[in-house]
Scaffold this active site. Structure first.
Site, PDB file in Angstrom:
ATOM      1  N   PHE A  29     -13.996   8.663 -88.418  1.00 29.46           N
ATOM      2  CA  PHE A  29     -13.851   9.381 -87.155  1.00 29.46           C
ATOM      3  C   PHE A  29     -15.157  10.058 -86.756  1.00 29.46           C
ATOM      4  O   PHE A  29     -15.742  10.810 -87.541  1.00 29.46           O
ATOM      5  CB  PHE A  29     -12.742  10.424 -87.328  1.00 29.46           C
ATOM      6  CG  PHE A  29     -12.431  11.249 -86.132  1.00 29.46           C
ATOM      7  CD1 PHE A  29     -11.929  10.672 -84.982  1.00 29.46           C
ATOM      8  CD2 PHE A  29     -12.613  12.621 -86.158  1.00 29.46           C
ATOM      9  CE1 PHE A  29     -11.616  11.454 -83.873  1.00 29.46           C
ATOM     10  CE2 PHE A  29     -12.302  13.415 -85.076  1.00 29.46           C
ATOM     11  CZ  PHE A  29     -11.807  12.822 -83.922  1.00 29.46           C
ATOM     12  N   SER A  97     -12.505   7.478 -94.840  1.00 25.27           N
ATOM     13  CA  SER A  97     -11.941   8.583 -94.074  1.00 25.27           C
ATOM     14  C   SER A  97     -10.870   8.087 -93.092  1.00 25.27           C
ATOM     15  O   SER A  97      -9.888   7.480 -93.515  1.00 25.27           O
ATOM     16  CB  SER A  97     -13.068   9.328 -93.355  1.00 25.27           C
ATOM     17  OG  SER A  97     -12.627  10.550 -92.837  1.00 25.27           O
ATOM     18  N   MET A  98     -11.048   8.316 -91.790  1.00 28.18           N
ATOM     19  CA  MET A  98     -10.107   7.756 -90.820  1.00 28.18           C
ATOM     20  C   MET A  98     -10.019   6.247 -90.966  1.00 28.18           C
ATOM     21  O   MET A  98      -8.951   5.653 -90.774  1.00 28.18           O
ATOM     22  CB  MET A  98     -10.526   8.107 -89.398  1.00 28.18           C
ATOM     23  CG  MET A  98      -9.654   7.445 -88.323  1.00 28.18           C
ATOM     24  SD  MET A  98     -10.394   7.500 -86.677  1.00 28.18           S
ATOM     25  CE  MET A  98     -11.633   6.211 -86.797  1.00 28.18           C
ATOM     26  N   ASP A 196     -14.916  17.472-101.263  1.00 27.59           N
ATOM     27  CA  ASP A 196     -14.831  16.848 -99.935  1.00 27.59           C
ATOM     28  C   ASP A 196     -14.502  17.954 -98.952  1.00 27.59           C
ATOM     29  O   ASP A 196     -13.394  18.503 -98.975  1.00 27.59           O
ATOM     30  CB  ASP A 196     -13.749  15.764 -99.933  1.00 27.59           C
ATOM     31  CG  ASP A 196     -13.672  15.004 -98.618  1.00 27.59           C
ATOM     32  OD1 ASP A 196     -14.093  15.543 -97.583  1.00 27.59           O
ATOM     33  OD2 ASP A 196     -13.165  13.865 -98.619  1.00 27.59           O
ATOM     34  N   HIS A 226     -18.013  13.942 -98.811  1.00 25.95           N
ATOM     35  CA  HIS A 226     -17.067  13.118 -98.056  1.00 25.95           C
ATOM     36  C   HIS A 226     -17.571  11.700 -97.783  1.00 25.95           C
ATOM     37  O   HIS A 226     -16.874  10.722 -98.039  1.00 25.95           O
ATOM     38  CB  HIS A 226     -16.709  13.796 -96.734  1.00 25.95           C
ATOM     39  CG  HIS A 226     -15.731  13.022 -95.915  1.00 25.95           C
ATOM     40  ND1 HIS A 226     -14.448  12.764 -96.349  1.00 25.95           N
ATOM     41  CD2 HIS A 226     -15.857  12.419 -94.694  1.00 25.95           C
ATOM     42  CE1 HIS A 226     -13.819  12.047 -95.425  1.00 25.95           C
ATOM     43  NE2 HIS A 226     -14.647  11.816 -94.425  1.00 25.95           N
TER      44      HIS A 226
END
Length: 254
Positions: A29, A97-98, A196, A226
């Site tokens: 994202f 992530s996303m 993270d 992250h």
């Protein structure tokens, strides 16, 4: 790496026996393919057919992302899958992530040989997120969530601002994906950073609790934040994911 290269989609047709295996990688994202290009090239160098799309609303301006529904992000992954499903014998989907949520959603809806996710997002830590549907009318953007990377000198080419309207779409994607997790039955490999500052540990807890796969492996990352695909543990991610792909597609490349 130039800015143009960092923001461009990446595709490799593959070579040798491994060209029969397709791999989709999805960035996160507000991010860009810059966060995944090293991983994509590592797999392409092993002969896999690789697609790393630039998701809708990304690589341009945060204002455009604010106007982009989450379904358009997913369409980029879905289009890559349909192309690889036509050209190869098996597809593995991966995401950061996303991008991890998008990968899991694809695995719930389509036939994939395996899933690899790095710090996948399924929950949002900020308590304001529950009110984001209203906040988006009051607050256009908040500071960037990009470049949570321990290794110095790295840049994932994320937006300088995070559009609140897009966070609302992100929350909707997370809810939709969470509901579909029991449908994910393919072998799944998860990389999770011990530190993270973007995706909370609750995302992993939701994944562990709801995923339908009986073959779930979690590898902890000791030296990355992250965006681990650009951090100190990136080689571990590249090598272990390649071994995983080889394992779950062994019957095809034999």
């Amino acid at each position: 790496m130039t800015v143009d290269t960092a923001l461009a989609a990446y595709s490799s047709p593959g070579s040798g026996r491994n060209a029969r295996i397709g791999v989709i990688l999805s960035h996160g994202f507000t991010g860009s393919p810059a966060s995944m290009i090293g991983w994509a090239q590592h797999l392409a160098n092993q002969g896999y057919a690789v697609k790393l799309p630039l998701l809708a609303g990304h690589g341009t301006t945060w204002q455009e992302l604010a106007r982009t529904p989450w379904q358009h992000w997913y369409e980029g992954i879905d289009a890559a899958y349909r192309q690889l499903a036509q050209d190869t014998d098996a597809v593995v989907v991966a995401g950061l992530s996303m991008g991890g949520a998008l990968a899991l959603r694809l695995a719930a809806l389509e036939s994939v040989a395996g899933v690899v996710v790095v710090n996948p997002g399924l929950t949002i830590a900020d308590p304001r997120a529950r009110y984001v549907g209203v906040l988006k009318y009051l607050l256009r953007s908040v500071p960037s969530i990009g470049n949570d990377i321990r290794k110095e000198g790295m840049d994932e080419r994320a937006y300088a601002r995070t559009p609140v309207a897009a966070v609302h779409q992100l929350a909707r994607l997370f809810r939709d994906t969470t509901e579909r997790l029991p449908q994910v039955t393919a072998p799944t490999l998860v990389f999770r950073s011990n530190i993270d500052r973007i995706v909370p540990e609750s995302s992993l807890e939701v994944l562990q609790r709801r995923i339908g796969s009986a073959d779930l492996e979690i590898i902890r990352l000791e030296n990355s934040y992250h965006v681990a695909t650009m951090d100190h543990d990136q080689e571990l991610i590249f090598e272990r994911s390649a071994a995983f792909i080889k394992h779950v597609t062994a019957g095809i490349t034999a």
